[in-house]
Design a protein around this motif. Sequence first.
Motif, PDB file in Angstrom:
ATOM      1  N   ASN A 142       6.124   3.126  13.858  1.00 50.27           N
ATOM      2  CA  ASN A 142       5.517   4.461  13.817  1.00 50.27           C
ATOM      3  C   ASN A 142       4.064   4.369  13.371  1.00 50.27           C
ATOM      4  N   SER A 143       3.251   5.303  13.803  1.00 48.77           N
ATOM      5  CA  SER A 143       1.877   5.364  13.316  1.00 48.77           C
ATOM      6  C   SER A 143       1.866   5.929  11.904  1.00 48.77           C
ATOM      7  N   THR A 144       0.792   5.674  11.170  1.00 52.61           N
ATOM      8  CA  THR A 144       0.659   6.189   9.802  1.00 52.61           C
ATOM      9  C   THR A 144       0.756   7.711   9.795  1.00 52.61           C
ATOM     10  N   ARG A 145       0.157   8.344  10.791  1.00 54.79           N
ATOM     11  CA  ARG A 145       0.189   9.816  10.868  1.00 54.79           C
ATOM     12  C   ARG A 145       1.628  10.327  10.997  1.00 54.79           C
ATOM     13  N   ASN A 146       2.395   9.707  11.900  1.00 50.25           N
ATOM     14  CA  ASN A 146       3.783  10.135  12.072  1.00 50.25           C
ATOM     15  C   ASN A 146       4.614   9.899  10.817  1.00 50.25           C
ATOM     16  N   ILE A 147       4.349   8.796  10.146  1.00 50.00           N
ATOM     17  CA  ILE A 147       5.086   8.492   8.913  1.00 50.00           C
ATOM     18  C   ILE A 147       4.817   9.562   7.862  1.00 50.00           C
ATOM     19  N   PHE A 148       3.547   9.930   7.693  1.00 53.09           N
ATOM     20  CA  PHE A 148       3.240  10.932   6.672  1.00 53.09           C
ATOM     21  C   PHE A 148       3.661  12.341   7.092  1.00 53.09           C
ATOM     22  N   GLN A 189       0.108  17.901  -0.133  1.00 57.52           N
ATOM     23  CA  GLN A 189      -1.130  17.301   0.375  1.00 57.52           C
ATOM     24  C   GLN A 189      -1.211  17.385   1.907  1.00 57.52           C
ATOM     25  N   ASP A 190      -2.436  17.476   2.427  1.00 57.22           N
ATOM     26  CA  ASP A 190      -2.656  17.420   3.867  1.00 57.22           C
ATOM     27  C   ASP A 190      -2.322  16.020   4.371  1.00 57.22           C
ATOM     28  N   VAL A 191      -1.783  15.956   5.577  1.00 54.02           N
ATOM     29  CA  VAL A 191      -1.456  14.660   6.181  1.00 54.02           C
ATOM     30  C   VAL A 191      -2.697  13.774   6.263  1.00 54.02           C
ATOM     31  N   GLU A 192      -3.841  14.371   6.614  1.00 53.93           N
ATOM     32  CA  GLU A 192      -5.075  13.579   6.734  1.00 53.93           C
ATOM     33  C   GLU A 192      -5.478  12.953   5.397  1.00 53.93           C
ATOM     34  N   ASP A 193      -5.302  13.694   4.310  1.00 55.88           N
ATOM     35  CA  ASP A 193      -5.630  13.161   2.982  1.00 55.88           C
ATOM     36  C   ASP A 193      -4.691  12.030   2.599  1.00 55.88           C
ATOM     37  N   LEU A 194      -3.420  12.179   2.958  1.00 53.40           N
ATOM     38  CA  LEU A 194      -2.431  11.135   2.674  1.00 53.40           C
ATOM     39  C   LEU A 194      -2.784   9.858   3.454  1.00 53.40           C
ATOM     40  N   ALA A 252       0.830  -1.216   0.000  1.00 56.05           N
ATOM     41  CA  ALA A 252       0.000   0.000   0.000  1.00 56.05           C
ATOM     42  C   ALA A 252       0.862   1.263   0.000  1.00 56.05           C
ATOM     43  N   TYR A 253       1.893   1.271   0.847  1.00 53.03           N
ATOM     44  CA  TYR A 253       2.767   2.448   0.912  1.00 53.03           C
ATOM     45  C   TYR A 253       3.449   2.711  -0.426  1.00 53.03           C
ATOM     46  N   TYR A 254       4.023   1.668  -1.021  1.00 58.32           N
ATOM     47  CA  TYR A 254       4.792   1.885  -2.255  1.00 58.32           C
ATOM     48  C   TYR A 254       3.892   2.193  -3.453  1.00 58.32           C
ATOM     49  N   GLN A 255       2.678   1.696  -3.417  1.00 57.01           N
ATOM     50  CA  GLN A 255       1.697   2.094  -4.423  1.00 57.01           C
ATOM     51  C   GLN A 255       1.412   3.600  -4.276  1.00 57.01           C
ATOM     52  N   HIS A 256       1.284   4.021  -3.026  1.00 59.44           N
ATOM     53  CA  HIS A 256       1.015   5.432  -2.729  1.00 59.44           C
ATOM     54  C   HIS A 256       2.223   6.304  -3.082  1.00 59.44           C
ATOM     55  N   ARG A 307      -4.759   4.350   3.619  1.00 58.66           N
ATOM     56  CA  ARG A 307      -5.678   3.425   4.285  1.00 58.66           C
ATOM     57  C   ARG A 307      -6.577   2.726   3.270  1.00 58.66           C
ATOM     58  N   HIS A 308      -7.028   3.465   2.268  1.00 52.33           N
ATOM     59  CA  HIS A 308      -7.855   2.882   1.222  1.00 52.33           C
ATOM     60  C   HIS A 308      -7.077   1.800   0.463  1.00 52.33           C
ATOM     61  N   LEU A 309      -5.835   2.104   0.119  1.00 53.79           N
ATOM     62  CA  LEU A 309      -5.000   1.135  -0.604  1.00 53.79           C
ATOM     63  C   LEU A 309      -4.737  -0.096   0.260  1.00 53.79           C
ATOM     64  N   PHE A 310      -4.510   0.124   1.564  1.00 59.87           N
ATOM     65  CA  PHE A 310      -4.271  -0.992   2.482  1.00 59.87           C
ATOM     66  C   PHE A 310      -5.512  -1.875   2.597  1.00 59.87           C
TER      67      PHE A 310
END
Length: 218
Positions: A46-52, A63-68, A23-27, A73-76
């Motif tokens: 790390n949490s997804t939020r911290n990573i982004f 892009q906003d962190v929330e949008d990222l 999911a990450y690498y697709q993103h 999450r959708h891809l995952f």
Amino acid sequence: MIKTVIFDMDGVIVDTEPVHHHAYYQHFKELEIEVSDEMYRSFTGNSTRNIFQKLKEHFQLNQDVEDLILRKRHLFNEAFDTKEDLYLIEGVENLIIDLHQNGVQLILASSASKVTIERVFNRFNLHPYFTHKVSGEDFPQSKPHPAIFEHAASLSVAPKESCIVIEDSTNGIQAAVSAGIYCVGYDSFHSKNQDLSKANKIVRHFNELNFEIVRDLN
């Protein structure tokens, strides 16, 4: 005597890392950014939020962190729902059942989002065994910051001295150590290049643990 076991999830209960990686690498491809293997490995725990937040700063993303987060999450979720070869880590279900049957309180403390935690717990019917599920998305700082484990320990039926943490990542073990909680490091082939040296005890298979052994740790 140990009364509460605090489990990490990814790499300890289930190996969702290949799904996250996909999911990450697709993103990353969609975002047109080059994330090195070394940088990606540094995100473990790390949490997804911290990573982004880190990626946004490093790559100057607009892009906003929330949008990222929502896109990843959708891809995952898409990958998670279609991936058939997703199993619990070998031996962990027996350990969970053994501890639960012997009256040990089980708490989950994972950097994963609440949505991902629920997906895993629903898929593998883990809800009956755990009294609490704590998600890293509720904390501003990810592991190795100890906040998530400090909070998990506060939910225990017993003092912190009667708790242990089971972790598989450098960041997670450091978080447990910083929280002052006895830590069992799970040396999994799923968790490559992780430093487990700060763990109080290291196991390579969950058949090395059972109620009698866990009870007398510390």
